[in-house]
Design an enzyme around this catalytic site. Structure first.
Site, PDB file in Angstrom:
ATOM      1  N   MET A 156     -16.501  18.081  -0.874  1.00 23.35           N
ATOM      2  CA  MET A 156     -16.913  19.356  -1.481  1.00 23.35           C
ATOM      3  C   MET A 156     -16.846  19.266  -3.078  1.00 23.35           C
ATOM      4  O   MET A 156     -16.026  20.179  -3.444  1.00 23.35           O
ATOM      5  CB  MET A 156     -16.390  20.376  -0.798  1.00 23.35           C
ATOM      6  N   GLY A 157     -17.290  18.282  -3.759  1.00 19.77           N
ATOM      7  CA  GLY A 157     -17.255  18.301  -5.259  1.00 19.77           C
ATOM      8  C   GLY A 157     -18.298  19.098  -5.661  1.00 19.77           C
ATOM      9  O   GLY A 157     -18.853  20.067  -4.936  1.00 19.77           O
ATOM     10  N   ARG A 158     -18.701  18.967  -6.860  1.00 23.52           N
ATOM     11  CA  ARG A 158     -19.803  19.979  -7.427  1.00 23.52           C
ATOM     12  C   ARG A 158     -20.995  19.771  -6.669  1.00 23.52           C
ATOM     13  O   ARG A 158     -21.825  20.653  -6.332  1.00 23.52           O
ATOM     14  CB  ARG A 158     -19.947  19.673  -9.007  1.00 23.52           C
ATOM     15  N   ILE A 159     -21.499  18.510  -6.250  1.00 22.83           N
ATOM     16  CA  ILE A 159     -22.573  18.212  -5.618  1.00 22.83           C
ATOM     17  C   ILE A 159     -22.657  18.957  -4.313  1.00 22.83           C
ATOM     18  O   ILE A 159     -23.535  19.450  -3.844  1.00 22.83           O
ATOM     19  CB  ILE A 159     -23.040  16.767  -5.616  1.00 22.83           C
ATOM     20  N   SER A 238     -24.185   9.847  -0.922  1.00 20.61           N
ATOM     21  CA  SER A 238     -23.016   9.357  -1.774  1.00 20.61           C
ATOM     22  C   SER A 238     -23.074   7.964  -2.246  1.00 20.61           C
ATOM     23  O   SER A 238     -23.694   7.320  -3.115  1.00 20.61           O
ATOM     24  CB  SER A 238     -21.573  10.172  -1.333  1.00 20.61           C
ATOM     25  N   ARG A 239     -22.441   7.406  -1.237  1.00 20.46           N
ATOM     26  CA  ARG A 239     -22.154   5.846  -1.442  1.00 20.46           C
ATOM     27  C   ARG A 239     -22.346   5.314   0.098  1.00 20.46           C
ATOM     28  O   ARG A 239     -21.774   5.646   0.851  1.00 20.46           O
ATOM     29  CB  ARG A 239     -21.126   5.334  -1.873  1.00 20.46           C
ATOM     30  N   GLU A 268     -26.849  -2.701  -2.081  1.00 14.78           N
ATOM     31  CA  GLU A 268     -28.092  -2.191  -2.456  1.00 14.78           C
ATOM     32  C   GLU A 268     -28.369  -3.399  -3.562  1.00 14.78           C
ATOM     33  O   GLU A 268     -27.566  -3.828  -4.122  1.00 14.78           O
ATOM     34  CB  GLU A 268     -27.955  -0.797  -3.361  1.00 14.78           C
ATOM     35  N   HIS A 287     -31.818   5.291  -3.310  1.00 17.24           N
ATOM     36  CA  HIS A 287     -30.900   5.706  -4.273  1.00 17.24           C
ATOM     37  C   HIS A 287     -31.357   6.483  -5.532  1.00 17.24           C
ATOM     38  O   HIS A 287     -31.149   6.050  -6.451  1.00 17.24           O
ATOM     39  CB  HIS A 287     -29.785   4.547  -4.603  1.00 17.24           C
TER      40      HIS A 287
HETATM   41  C1  GLV Z   1     -25.403   8.225  -8.389  1.00 16.84           C
HETATM   42  O1  GLV Z   1     -25.342   7.576  -7.324  1.00 16.84           O
HETATM   43  C2  GLV Z   1     -24.311   8.694  -9.107  1.00 16.84           C
HETATM   44  O2  GLV Z   1     -23.349   8.405  -8.911  1.00 16.84           O
HETATM   45  O3  GLV Z   1     -24.793   9.377 -10.217  1.00 16.84           O
HETATM   46  C1  GLV Z   2     -18.083  14.278  -8.063  1.00 20.68           C
HETATM   47  O1  GLV Z   2     -18.186  13.551  -7.324  1.00 20.68           O
HETATM   48  C2  GLV Z   2     -19.201  15.312  -8.001  1.00 20.68           C
HETATM   49  O2  GLV Z   2     -19.457  15.924  -7.028  1.00 20.68           O
HETATM   50  O3  GLV Z   2     -19.830  16.037  -9.190  1.00 20.68           O
END
Ligand code: GLV
Ligand code: GLV
Length: 321
Positions: A156-159, A238-239, A268, A287
């Protein structure tokens, strides 16, 4: 005074780069699609003061050890798992990333991927393009509802929060798991903190938004998929390395989970023979989380601003270390 020498590891639009040419001596890799070969990268960095890197460039001890004048690495991504931070610290190299400017764009894509997976948009598009639409039937390409279902956000970061905000519009129940509690998200979005197992067991959509770290590497494995509901869908924005892809493939084939939407992969880029591409219930994207023209331009500009500020002996805007 000589201008600082900086290397940009991919061809960026000249309109973004040119305002910085007065202050910086810019060397830019001429290819848009092909990454700089490792050997060339090592050679180039030997006499650079700064570098703008892509998430496909590995910045490690070997490179940093051979780049005595390198002072700053500006990564064109919010994630920085391609950079060895311990090595950067040891060599006194500043690292910056591109948070904030890509938050909403990446959340839009992630929620779009969830919707595409749930409502089978890609299959449906292919169905028409293949000339198969010659009848109507009640369950033709029937998918799964999104509204009023439970979304479980891991990271639960910003994104992650921006994904949760979108979920509120669909009146979803929002669960999350994160290293720390997010009181604001709980208050403003009605998100509920749960332990990982509970999130996996209760969510209709498990959405991975966590950065890649030693703790999160392959956190989605056989055990995790087995805990999920049989009709659950797994979305990864995410990754790829947070997932054991072999285990994901098995879980999908065995019906332990229903579907997956993936914007990221373990290694990738992937070729067309990747096993996950063979499954109709998997939606795959190359991606493109932050890939709107506006946001990519913002990210590029932020990288160059950071370089410029650093060499003016000011604080760059978005420092990782
Ligand atoms: C993309 O995957 C980023 O980390 O900005
Ligand atoms: C960082 O990980 C974000 O979610 O911005």
């Amino acid at each position: 005074m000589a201008k600082p020498k900086v290397f940009i590891t991919r061809k960026l639009p000249e309109e973004v780069v040119s305002p910085f040419r007065n202050q910086l001596d810019i060397d830019m890799w001429p290819e848009e699609e092909k990454a700089v070969p490792r050997q060339t990268m090592l050679e180039k960095c030997k006499d650079m003061d700064g570098v703008v890197t892509m998430l496909s460039d590995k910045i490690d001890e070997q490179l940093l050890g051979q780049a005595p004048s390198l002072k700053i690495v500006c990564n064109l991504a919010v994630g920085y798992d391609n950079i060895d931070l311990d090595a950067a610290q040891k060599h006194g190299v500043t690292v910056t990333n591109t948070p904030d400017v890509l938050t909403d764009t990446t959340a839009d894509l992630t929620f779009g991927l969830l919707m595409a997976t749930a409502r089978r948009l890609v299959e449906a598009n292919q169905y028409i393009k293949d000339g198969k639409w010659n009848h109507w039937s009640p369950l033709l390409l029937a998918g799964k509802d999104i509204h009023h279902k439970t979304i479980g956000i891991v990271g639960m970061g910003r994104i992650g929060e921006a994904v949760a905000k979108r979920a509120t519009g669909f009146e979803m129940e929002i669960l999350y798991h994160n290293r720390s509690r997010k009181q604001d998200a709980e208050r403003n979005l009605g998100a509920t903190y749960v332990e990982m197992d509970e999130l996996l067991e209760r969510s209709d959509f498990v959405v991975c938004m966590t950065p890649l770290t030693d703790e999160t590497r392959e956190m989605f494995d056989e055990q995790a998929f087995r805990k999920m509901k049989k009709d659950a869908m797994f979305i990864n924005g995410s990754r790829g390395q947070t997932v054991n892809e072999g285990d994901l493939y098995d879980a999908l084939v065995k019906g332990e989970i229903a579907a997956a939407g993936l914007d990221v992969f373990e290694k990738e880029p992937i070729g067309k023979d990747h096993p996950l591409l063979k499954l109709d219930q998997v939606v795959c994207l190359p991606h493109i989380g932050s890939a709107s023209v506006e946001t990519r331009h913002e990210m590029m500009k932020l990288c160059l601003d950071n370089l410029d500020l650093y060499f003016q002996e000011k604080q760059p805007k978005t420092v990782v270390i």
